[in-house]
Design a protein around this motif. Sequence first.
Motif, PDB file in Angstrom:
ATOM      1  N   ASP A   9       0.854  -1.189   0.000  1.00  0.00           N
ATOM      2  CA  ASP A   9       0.000   0.000   0.000  1.00  0.00           C
ATOM      3  C   ASP A   9       0.890   1.238   0.000  1.00  0.00           C
ATOM      4  N   VAL A  11       0.791   5.519   0.088  1.00  0.00           N
ATOM      5  CA  VAL A  11      -0.035   6.692   0.362  1.00  0.00           C
ATOM      6  C   VAL A  11       0.812   7.950   0.165  1.00  0.00           C
ATOM      7  N   GLN A 102      -0.287  14.218   8.889  1.00  0.00           N
ATOM      8  CA  GLN A 102      -0.470  13.502   7.631  1.00  0.00           C
ATOM      9  C   GLN A 102      -0.449  11.985   7.834  1.00  0.00           C
ATOM     10  N   ALA A 106      -3.515   9.101   7.427  1.00  0.00           N
ATOM     11  CA  ALA A 106      -3.328   7.864   6.670  1.00  0.00           C
ATOM     12  C   ALA A 106      -3.493   6.624   7.545  1.00  0.00           C
ATOM     13  N   GLN A 275      -1.320  12.072  -6.306  1.00  0.00           N
ATOM     14  CA  GLN A 275      -2.358  11.341  -5.586  1.00  0.00           C
ATOM     15  C   GLN A 275      -3.354  10.690  -6.545  1.00  0.00           C
TER      16      GLN A 275
END
Length: 279
Positions: A9, A11, A102, A106, A275
Amino acid sequence: MIAPLPEIDVVALTCGRVRVRPKNIRGTGTPMLWWTLTARAWSRWLPVHAFLVRHPQGALLFDTGQSPESLGQGYYPGGLVGWVFRRQAEFQVAAEHGLAAQLEAAGSSIADVDLAAVSHLHQDHAGNVALLGETSVLLSRAEHDLLSEKDPSLHGVLADHVGAANYRPVDFTPSADPALAVFEGAHDVFGDGALVLVPTPGHTPGSMSLLVRRANAAPLLLVGDLTYDPALLEEGIVPDVGDRSAQRDSSRRVRELSEALPGLIVLAAHDPEAQALLA
């Protein structure tokens, strides 16, 4: 052949905003001091991205973003060097841009970061390394050597702000992976071919990028400031900052990597589309 690849994953964290001079994005070969002196226009406001990469063996933070402390007086040096810093870039770091905030957004925290890697030592990429405490921070040896220079600020490195970290200098060694043959070496972070650091010098002498190969999605290349816009990378257009010849060479290697890894997505630290590309 690298197999089996894990599910990973990734981010994009937005740790501030920056606007820069146009030559900082699309260079034409103009000497840096000249365009720094004469520039009047600014780019639009762009994100300062760091990337949280969740691998089964641990969470890796690639770059750390701009520190809110950079907005205070006395952060930048005085004299000509400080003038260059202030002329080339302006930053905004709101409360929600803090690294901790941040990471929390997440679903993580600074304590969850098992390992970090810094593309290069400019303050918008390594500005929050002190928050990581004793967490190991991977850095190319060529970039780490800048901290030992008599005046690192001449290389754009504010040692007082980015030098306090548990750095682990990386030496790139030849890889048996055919896809990485274009690079002079590589560093496999977890030994499974999923997260691999490669040298992409030019913006700074020791700039490096992170290749992310994963079972669940397209491969990614996190390139720091090799480019602000992957479309310019494809065109061979590099910024008028750093060593243009080295940047063009690194850009060529990235284009060849894209041919070896079809579907490769290039993520630049200041690309507003990063993003969306991840999504």
